[in-house]
Design an enzyme around this catalytic site. Sequence first.
Site, PDB file in Angstrom:
ATOM      1  N   CYS A   2       0.822  -1.202   0.000  1.00  0.00           N
ATOM      2  CA  CYS A   2       0.000   0.000   0.000  1.00  0.00           C
ATOM      3  C   CYS A   2       0.852   1.246   0.000  1.00  0.00           C
ATOM      4  O   CYS A   2       2.059   1.215  -0.102  1.00  0.00           O
ATOM      5  CB  CYS A   2      -0.902   0.036   1.229  1.00  0.00           C
ATOM      6  SG  CYS A   2      -0.778  -1.338   2.335  1.00  0.00           S
ATOM      7  N   ARG A  50      -4.908   0.997   0.078  1.00  0.00           N
ATOM      8  CA  ARG A  50      -4.666  -0.439   0.184  1.00  0.00           C
ATOM      9  C   ARG A  50      -4.609  -1.147  -1.160  1.00  0.00           C
ATOM     10  O   ARG A  50      -5.486  -0.966  -2.004  1.00  0.00           O
ATOM     11  CB  ARG A  50      -5.750  -1.097   1.048  1.00  0.00           C
ATOM     12  CG  ARG A  50      -5.445  -2.569   1.337  1.00  0.00           C
ATOM     13  CD  ARG A  50      -6.547  -3.265   2.098  1.00  0.00           C
ATOM     14  NE  ARG A  50      -6.135  -4.602   2.498  1.00  0.00           N
ATOM     15  CZ  ARG A  50      -6.950  -5.599   2.771  1.00  0.00           C
ATOM     16  NH1 ARG A  50      -8.264  -5.412   2.720  1.00  0.00           N
ATOM     17  NH2 ARG A  50      -6.486  -6.779   3.115  1.00  0.00           N
ATOM     18  N   GLY A  76       3.533  -3.186   3.157  1.00  0.00           N
ATOM     19  CA  GLY A  76       4.426  -4.323   2.998  1.00  0.00           C
ATOM     20  C   GLY A  76       3.780  -5.640   3.364  1.00  0.00           C
ATOM     21  O   GLY A  76       2.549  -5.777   3.312  1.00  0.00           O
ATOM     22  N   GLU A  77       4.605  -6.586   3.730  1.00  0.00           N
ATOM     23  CA  GLU A  77       4.125  -7.914   4.114  1.00  0.00           C
ATOM     24  C   GLU A  77       4.997  -8.467   5.243  1.00  0.00           C
ATOM     25  O   GLU A  77       6.228  -8.332   5.208  1.00  0.00           O
ATOM     26  CB  GLU A  77       4.205  -8.902   2.932  1.00  0.00           C
ATOM     27  CG  GLU A  77       3.437  -8.496   1.687  1.00  0.00           C
ATOM     28  CD  GLU A  77       1.925  -8.585   1.843  1.00  0.00           C
ATOM     29  OE1 GLU A  77       1.464  -9.184   2.840  1.00  0.00           O
ATOM     30  OE2 GLU A  77       1.227  -8.067   0.958  1.00  0.00           O
ATOM     31  N   ILE A 291      10.238  -9.572 -20.624  1.00  0.00           N
ATOM     32  CA  ILE A 291      10.267  -8.526 -21.636  1.00  0.00           C
ATOM     33  C   ILE A 291      11.418  -8.820 -22.591  1.00  0.00           C
ATOM     34  O   ILE A 291      12.547  -9.091 -22.168  1.00  0.00           O
ATOM     35  CB  ILE A 291      10.466  -7.139 -20.984  1.00  0.00           C
ATOM     36  CG1 ILE A 291       9.181  -6.700 -20.280  1.00  0.00           C
ATOM     37  CG2 ILE A 291      10.879  -6.105 -22.014  1.00  0.00           C
ATOM     38  CD1 ILE A 291       8.034  -6.387 -21.215  1.00  0.00           C
TER      39      ILE A 291
END
Length: 631
Positions: A2, A50, A76-77, A291
């Site tokens: 977020c 969020r 974050g996590e 890519i």
Amino acid sequence: MCGIAGIFHLDTPKPVDPARVKQMLDALAHRGPDGEGVWTAPGVGLGQNRLAIIDLATGQQPMHSADGRLTVVFNGEIYNYRELRVDMETWGAEFRTQSDTEVILHGWRRWGPACLDHFTGMFAFALFDADQQCLFMARDRLGVKPLFFTELPDGAVLFGSELKALLAHPRLRRSPDLSAVEDFLGLGYVPDDACIVAGVKKLPAGHHMTLRRNHRLPEPQRWWDIAFPADARGSAKDLEHQLTDYMRMAVRSRMVSDVPLGAFLSGGVDSSSVVALMAEASRSAVETCSIGFDQPDLDETSHARLVAERFATHHRERVVSPDDFGLIDTLVHHFDEPFADASALPMYRVCELARERVTVALSGDGADEALAGYRRHRFFVAENRARGMFGNQMSGRVFGALGRAYPKADWAPRPLRAKSTFQALAQSPEEAYARAIGFTAPEIRARLFTPEATRALGGHRAEARIEAAMRNAPATDWLGRAQYADMTVWMPGDILTKVDRMSMAVGLEAREPLLDHKLLAFEASLPQPMRLRGGQGKWLMKHAMRRYLPEDILYRPKMGFVTPISAWFRGPLAGEADRIARGAALANTGWFRPEELSRIANEHRTGRADHGRLLWQLLMLDKSLTRLFGA
């Protein structure tokens, strides 16, 4: 993932207008398209945009403790939140959500600032404790997630995930910091201990700070650091098994998600290793994307395709033109501060491609820094061997004279380009490495700056922080000292800034399993020959991954994202080079010599010299100054 923002009054707890916090959040809308929340109380306001990844139903923020004492906003996590939750429940913690955010609230209540030691993850968060009337702000160990802050004249402290959140507040005075301009020219980015806007700071990686009522703004406190003791013992085979186990655990912990998840796949060793371990842990095909470029010498898609076929991934690739300079203004907007790493262009495109199918993507960032995978590491070790043969004083005299006498030959085959090597050998190890990791050399910057700007800098040098990091590094060998500078200066300033801004620009969460702190601690304990041997970086990792990857993936030359910026300034961007030569925002600052800017542009356009990287850097600086200050 977020964007977070907020306001805290150090002195009188004045009312915080929710509209002010909302205004700051609006500048971060790209970071969190799935929801928005604002909470205020006397003297404090917290907000979050969020991007829902974990606990989609009840993970909204700002999140409050059951008794209302604690409120947190978090970017974050926390990858080990499930294990922490089990432990916390054994001592009576009651959870109301399935979110990783809630473990921060319970962790603070039990351990205070020491809660950070229990978290495995990437994070920047701000937690308000109503009982203590304090705001605790923290950033993860490596600086994966950013956090800017500043103090206004009235004692209000603003914070946000990006500089643009602070700039949205009408009372922030905007003026450029010349020392940050020197840093940018020297390094190619504005490092963690600086900001292009005077008075704004970044909470450094691995630091926290506690703001308290009726106290001055404190200095950040370090809570984590990496060391390179090189003291691991055991056979190469035993160390291989340990490394694989650490990598496997790091990858699996980062596969926890309530939304679609995939991986970037370049076909290099690092991203291929991550995909291999993801495939091993997954019951379904891994989503991968690459890519490619329409110039064969820049394209790696065939290698990525080989890995994708080997592990039966759902693979997508997109060929783009290296002439993707149309993204310049997009880059300037999302980085805020000037940023000269042109690989941000293809990084944006691969994030854009990934976001079409997934919300989370794992990357291979971190192995080169941790295991000496860059060419500069090989050169640095070889140079130090030469210094050891001659001694420091003799090296300075002998190689200094050779460096002055030898012609500059950028056009020649690499073995004949000895001038820079002689110059490096004439310097101390930390001076030589600081130059190697830099962007624009000190002598070129000296010609660019006006005498007034040079006096105003007061001797400030961009390289000084790298030299200091190496001198003070907790490392037992010079390679470890160089890697420590990589991890503490280069990594948060360049690599992680690039990945965060480009992924967040498209609402994608990027995760870096190879930056797991337990994995890094193990790698940093490896003796130098396990990191770099026989001119081969990442030696142990490549040996460990032989059971997963073919040799033409493990041992092919490193490429990375490449952009033809020199050609751009002789073609489609020639007008931009002319504008720089005529002055533009750079000349208006009074910091740069107009005749020098003109010389650089003219020499490049006519082919008398290659100043492509420098022109790109000056263009990014010019556009950033214009956007931030209307220069």
